[in-house]
Structure formats: C-alpha cells, structure tokens
Design an enzyme around this catalytic site. Structure first.
Site, PDB file in Angstrom:
ATOM      1  N   LYS A  30       0.836  -1.190   0.000  1.00 41.49           N
ATOM      2  CA  LYS A  30       0.000   0.000   0.000  1.00 41.49           C
ATOM      3  C   LYS A  30       0.879   1.251   0.000  1.00 41.49           C
ATOM      4  O   LYS A  30       1.822   1.358   0.782  1.00 41.49           O
ATOM      5  CB  LYS A  30      -0.921  -0.005   1.225  1.00 41.49           C
ATOM      6  CG  LYS A  30      -2.178   0.821   1.063  1.00 41.49           C
ATOM      7  CD  LYS A  30      -3.221   0.490   2.122  1.00 41.49           C
ATOM      8  CE  LYS A  30      -4.534   1.176   1.810  1.00 41.49           C
ATOM      9  NZ  LYS A  30      -5.595   0.837   2.781  1.00 41.49           N
TER      10      LYS A  30
ATOM     11  N   GLU B  60     -20.081  -4.746  10.186  1.00 40.30           N
ATOM     12  CA  GLU B  60     -21.023  -3.900  10.926  1.00 40.30           C
ATOM     13  C   GLU B  60     -22.151  -4.699  11.564  1.00 40.30           C
ATOM     14  O   GLU B  60     -22.583  -4.396  12.686  1.00 40.30           O
ATOM     15  CB  GLU B  60     -21.612  -2.837  10.003  1.00 40.30           C
ATOM     16  CG  GLU B  60     -20.623  -1.798   9.515  1.00 40.30           C
ATOM     17  CD  GLU B  60     -19.831  -2.222   8.296  1.00 40.30           C
ATOM     18  OE1 GLU B  60     -18.945  -1.450   7.852  1.00 40.30           O
ATOM     19  OE2 GLU B  60     -20.089  -3.329   7.767  1.00 40.30           O
TER      20      GLU B  60
ATOM     21  N   ARG C 148     -26.085  -0.838   7.051  1.00 39.72           N
ATOM     22  CA  ARG C 148     -25.862  -2.245   6.735  1.00 39.72           C
ATOM     23  C   ARG C 148     -26.332  -3.154   7.870  1.00 39.72           C
ATOM     24  O   ARG C 148     -26.538  -4.348   7.675  1.00 39.72           O
ATOM     25  CB  ARG C 148     -24.378  -2.511   6.458  1.00 39.72           C
ATOM     26  CG  ARG C 148     -23.753  -1.577   5.445  1.00 39.72           C
ATOM     27  CD  ARG C 148     -22.346  -1.973   5.105  1.00 39.72           C
ATOM     28  NE  ARG C 148     -22.333  -2.938   4.007  1.00 39.72           N
ATOM     29  CZ  ARG C 148     -21.249  -3.574   3.583  1.00 39.72           C
ATOM     30  NH1 ARG C 148     -20.098  -3.362   4.174  1.00 39.72           N
ATOM     31  NH2 ARG C 148     -21.317  -4.417   2.592  1.00 39.72           N
TER      32      ARG C 148
END
Length: 622
Positions: free
Chosen positions: A283, A367, A395
């Site tokens: 990354k 979540e 969600r």
C-alpha cells in the site's frame, strides 16, 4: 516527449504498450496519482499499491465486454486512467467531475456502482451466472482486499462459489491492511500464507518435475494431484479457499506484471470452477510518505507533494468532541465499552482504545456483527457504544431492529458522518439515517445542533436505559456561546427565538442554516420562530402543537431524504391534530446525491441559508 499514459485515450489501449515499457508506464501513473490527488484529495495509498495489478488485469481483459468488479471501489483510479479518463482526472471528486468510485453512468467500463465493502464476490457470481444463462463468454473478475475479506458477506459468497460450477476469478489484493490494520482470524490466516515460501518453492518444483514426465496416465495423475493436495494441507493449515471449492493460485508478486499475467491466464483457462488469485501488494508503493504512513494517505485531503505533509486542519470537529467525551466517560464508568468496525481513527475511538484496550473492540469490516456483539455486551451488563459512519450503520439495520431494540438493550449508537459527507458521493452520503433509525420501535434518535449540545446529548444517551442513536455531521462543529441553554430533557425541544410569521422546526446540522436564514428573513421584515428539535424520535409533540397553531406557515429542516424523514412525521402529526396550516419541508429529494463539497450540494438542493430564506419569503408573501 509523449508520455506512455498519453497514448492511452480509450479502453484496451494499454495493449499497444510494449512489455519492456510496463515499468515506465507504472511510474507515470504513480506520478499522475500523487500530483492530482495532492490537489483534489482522495484515496491515494490504495491506488498506488494497485498500479501493476490494474495494468495486468487490463492486459488480460477486453473492455467493456469483460466485467471487472472492484470491491469498495476506492482503488479504481488506475482503472479510470486506463479507460480513457486521464484528461478528466483533474475533476476527480469535484462537483460534476469524475467520481472517486466506479460509476456505470460515467463509463461503460465501470460495470457496477460500488462504495461499500465485501460485495464484489457476490456481484461477480451474479455476472458469471448471467453470462452462462445467456450463453456468452466474457470474463468476470472481482478484486477484493484482505480487509474486505473479513466481512461476512464475502464469506457467504465464497461459500456459494463452488456450487455455481462456473469460472470467475477472485483477485485477493493483499496489502496487509484496510484503513486500519486488519484484525481477526482471516488476517492471521493470510499472514501464514504470505510467510510460507516453503510451500511456494515446493509447489513450483513439483510442477516442473511433472511437466517433464512423458505419457503420465490418468490414474497416476490423479494420485499425484491427491499427493499435491496433501502437501498443501501439510504446509498451509486449513487451505481454506480450496476447501471451499475455489482453485487457489498464489501468492503472486503484485508489482510484477508478467508474473500476474501468467497467474491470470491460468485462472481464466479453468472452465468450470472459481479461481482465487492471491496477489501481494504494498500500500502506497512508489511514494515514500504513503508507504510509511498508509493509513494517513488512505483517504487524504490536499497535501504537499515534495514534503509529503498533509495540510493541517485545526478545526474542531464533532468527531474530535466525541473522542474527548468517550475518553473522559470511559474513565468515569467501567461499564462503558467501545465497538467499531475497522475505522478507529475516523470514528474517534482510537484514543479510548489506547487508554482502555480491554474495553475497546474493533471487529473489522463487519457492521452486522458489531451491532449484535454490542447487544450481547449490553445483555451481559456492559454499556456498549457502537461508533459507525451513517452510511455503514445502515448495513446493520436488521441487527439494530431484532437484536438491540426488540430486547430494549442500552446500546448507544454514535452515528458519525450523518447528512452530507461530500466528495465520496452517493454511496457515502449519510442522508437516510433519520428514515431508517426512526422506523425502529424503542429507538431514541437525537440530533444535536452544536458542539456543546453534542456533549449534552452523549451524556443523556449514555445514561439512558434503552437503545439510543446520536447523529452528527462530518467536519467543523458549529459553536454557539449561549448562557440561556435549556436543560437537555428526554423528548424535549428548545425554542431559540420567537417570531410571528413562520415556524422553523430544525434538526441538528440544519439549525445553523435556520439561524442564518432567519437573519435574512428579518431584513425582509419576516420574523420567524426557530426551534432546535434536539430529539427526532420522540419529538416534542406538545411544543410543536402549541407553536403550530400560532403560525400559518410551518417549515421543517433536516439533512435527510424526504421519504421517512422528519418532515413527513411533522406533516402526519399536524393532520392528526387537525392543524391545517401550510407545511413545507427543506430536505434532500428522494434520490442519490452525487459527490461535491457539502456547501455546493446544500446550495444545489436549495438547503443553504439563502435558498431557505428565499423559499420561506415566497411562501409567507403569498
């Protein structure tokens, strides 16, 4: 000198680039990303890490016929550059410009709108099965990160992959972190694979020997395959992906285009099974500040390219205020615990987690699990505080309804990024939470107007014996210095000023705009009554009834869509009470709101102070 990137003016043009020029093209793309995002802001580190990966996929695929589905989608910038959008890249995340996520309406090479995590494998399976049913032959690829693979929906899709008996390729872009460092069993499992060079070397040697054996019969080949599978299980515990029915290839160097091309071509040659290609990337690769601090450069605002310094923002945000409050409250109450889903920095719980690690739980990109886990904590005698962005909390609607509110458990939801978020656009705007939260029985919904009232709301909610949600927007906190602040009582609103011409019932972030609109109205000899509602559910029916009968025009203001919003609730209440005065709503229309700066969007949709004043003036003077 013409750049290589300049030769790519439409999809598939990368195939005209010579292999010996791939490294140069990758460097040009990184320079483009670093310079452009320094001005517009955006997701830098993830895109820098996916440059060669995206190039390799574009060399293997034919667009727009083949389908490439990006999980979340914030790492699709290179894909946009390679599909002819380089010239428009200066407009990234600007109102009317390129989105920071895949958008079907923007380009046919974006085959699916994405923005939330862990969805790509499910979507790809749908595309693959639709292809089979139509009798076509396009390739289907899902790119998912190791962080997103921790989401339950990804596991559901993996569990179903083998049953479909069709080829699709899942590219696992493994950079060892999502926004925050990854947590959980999947992260540990992938770590074992990354470290296991013994398996990779042995696998390569066995395959080389097998290739040299002439006339190997079918029975012998099957026995060799069984032996090879046994060796895999010996060196890689569980072999999770192959046990679930996917053929596993990897790990592959995600910055070596040729190595990935070989892996992808092998994956596409398998007719009736899903394949996972495990790609290791870094990354932030190619830009040292992003490599050294990928979390800071994940979703970043403008920064100094040469120094690698993000321009400081000293504004006091609502998230900062919550962060301080949580740290103080955690010191005062040992039953307070924090639950977040992979975003401790963004939601302001990191300091609490560092101070009280035994009472802080980051469950990863999950979540639904976060909410039901909190329900269990509450049932077990703790007072959990679940900190999520508004767009991600939706969600877990079923878990809030079924596991928290049905049981009337004292779970506090701190709903960050409510209302307009801005440059991330449709998938991230928090303009639905009033609608979905107020639809749940037993849920108390609070929307404070300013910085001080946020603290009041949190103090109230953490002491409340039932589920409660405190919603607040992104960005600088509105601050007012008032000595006449009224006590914060359950279900009670606050009258900020009393007039005679129009009643403004404002929720949360919209109180500031109502006050600014009032100044304009007063200059026009129109004198409003302004109410800070504080509670959206239950709202102060007694006060609304008393004031509504005194005003012939009533205006509701909320940073939510019309359907299911506060305005609808007030209109229904007035009809029930047989108060037939005119009532208009200032809110977002029932549509997805595009990306742009918040104030640009408020103005576009007639919700800034000037637009509100104009609308009210027109109604009052009729």
């Amino acid at each position: 000198m013409e750049t290589l990137l300049g030769r790519i003016v439409k999809e598939n043009d990368i195939k005209n680039i010579k292999p010996e020029d791939y490294r140069r093209l990758a460097k040009e793309i990184r320079v483009k990303l670093v310079k452009n995002i320094s001005r517009t802001g955006g997701h830098l580190a993830s895109n820098l890490g996916a440059v060669e990966l995206t190039m390799a996929l574009h060399l293997c695929l034919n667009f727009p016929e083949d389908k490439l589905i990006w999980d979340v989608g914030h790492q699709s910038y290179v894909h946009k550059l390679l599909t002819g959008r380089a010239d428009a890249f200066v407009s990234l995340r600007q109102l009317g410009g390129l989105s920071g996520f895949p958008k079907v309406h923007e380009n046919p090479c974006d085959c699916f709108d994405t923005g939330h995590s862990s969805t790509s494998i499910s979507v790809a399976q749908g595309f693959a099965k639709a292809r089979d049913l139509r009798g076509t032959s396009e390739k289907v690829v899902a790119v998912i990160g190791d962080g997103a693979l921790s989401g339950g929906m990804a596991f559901e899709a993996l569990n179903n992959a083998a049953a479909l008996k069709t080829n699709m390729v899942v590219v696992l872009n493994d950079n060892k972190m999502s926004i925050a460092p990854n947590v959980g069993g999947m992260s540990n499992y992938l770590g074992k694979i990354r470290a296991n060079q013994k398996y990779r070397s042995l696998k390569a040697n066995v395959e080389n020997v097998l290739d040299r054996l002439p006339n190997v019969g079918q029975p012998i080949a099957k026995r060799i395959k069984r032996a090879k599978d046994s060796l895999k299980h010996l060196f890689i515990p569980g072999m999770l992906f192959e046990d679930m029915g996917l053929i596993y290839i990897g790990p592959v160097d995600g910055h070596n285009v040729q190595e990935m091309l070989t892996a992808f071509e092998t994956a596409f040659s398998i007719a009736d099974q899903p394949v996972m290609v495990h790609v290791l990337t870094k990354k932030g690769k190619g830009y040292k500040p992003a490599e050294q601090n990928p979390a800071a450069f994940h979703g970043v605002g403008p920064y100094d390219v040469k120094k690698g310094e993000i321009f400081s923002n000293d504004e006091l945000s609502y998230t900062n205020i919550f962060e301080r409050w949580l740290l103080q409250t955690g010191g005062e109450r040992e039953d307070v615990v924090s639950v977040c889903a992979a975003m401790p920095d963004g939601t302001g719980v990191k300091a609490f987690a560092e101070q009280y690690p035994d009472r802080a739980f980051d469950v990863g990109i999950a979540e639904e699990h976060a909410v039901t886990f909190a329900a269990g904590l509450a049932a077990g005698g703790m007072h959990p505080i679940v900190s999520l962005y508004s767009t991600f909390l939706q969600r877990a609607y079923d878990q809030m309804l079924h596991d928290v509110c049905l049981n009337r458990l004292p779970v506090l939801f701190t709903v960050d990024r409510s209302g307009i978020v801005g440059s991330d656009g449709e998938t991230h705007q928090g303009i639905y939470d009033i609608s979905y939260l107020t639809s749940i029985p037993h849920m108390t919904v609070i929307s404070p107007m300013d910085a001080d009232e946020l603290v009041q709301a949190l103090d109230f909610a953490v002491g409340f014996d039932g589920p409660a949600a405190v919603r607040y927007p992104r960005g600088q906190a509105f601050q007012t210095e008032r000595e006449d602040r009224q006590p914060f009582l359950f279900g009670k609103a606050e009258v900020l000023c009393e007039g005679k011409d129009v009643l403004l019932l404002a929720v949360g972030n919209m109180v500031e705009k109502a006050l600014a609109a009032a100044d304009i109205l007063k200059s026009r000899k129109i004198f409003p009554t302004i109410v800070n509602m504080r509670f959206v559910k239950p709202f102060d029916e007694q006060l609304v009834r008393r004031l509504a009968v005194k005003h012939r025009v009533i205006v509701t203001l909320e940073d939510n869509v019309a359907s299911g919003g506060f305005g609808e609730k007030i209109k229904a209440f007035l009809l029930q009470e047989r108060i037939y005065h005119r009532c208009i709503s200032v809110c977002f229309p029932d549509q997805f709101v595009e990306h742009g700066l918040p104030e640009e969007l408020y103005e576009k949709y007639g919700m800034d102070a000037a637009s509100v004043a104009e609308k009210v003036s027109g109604v009052v003077q009729q």
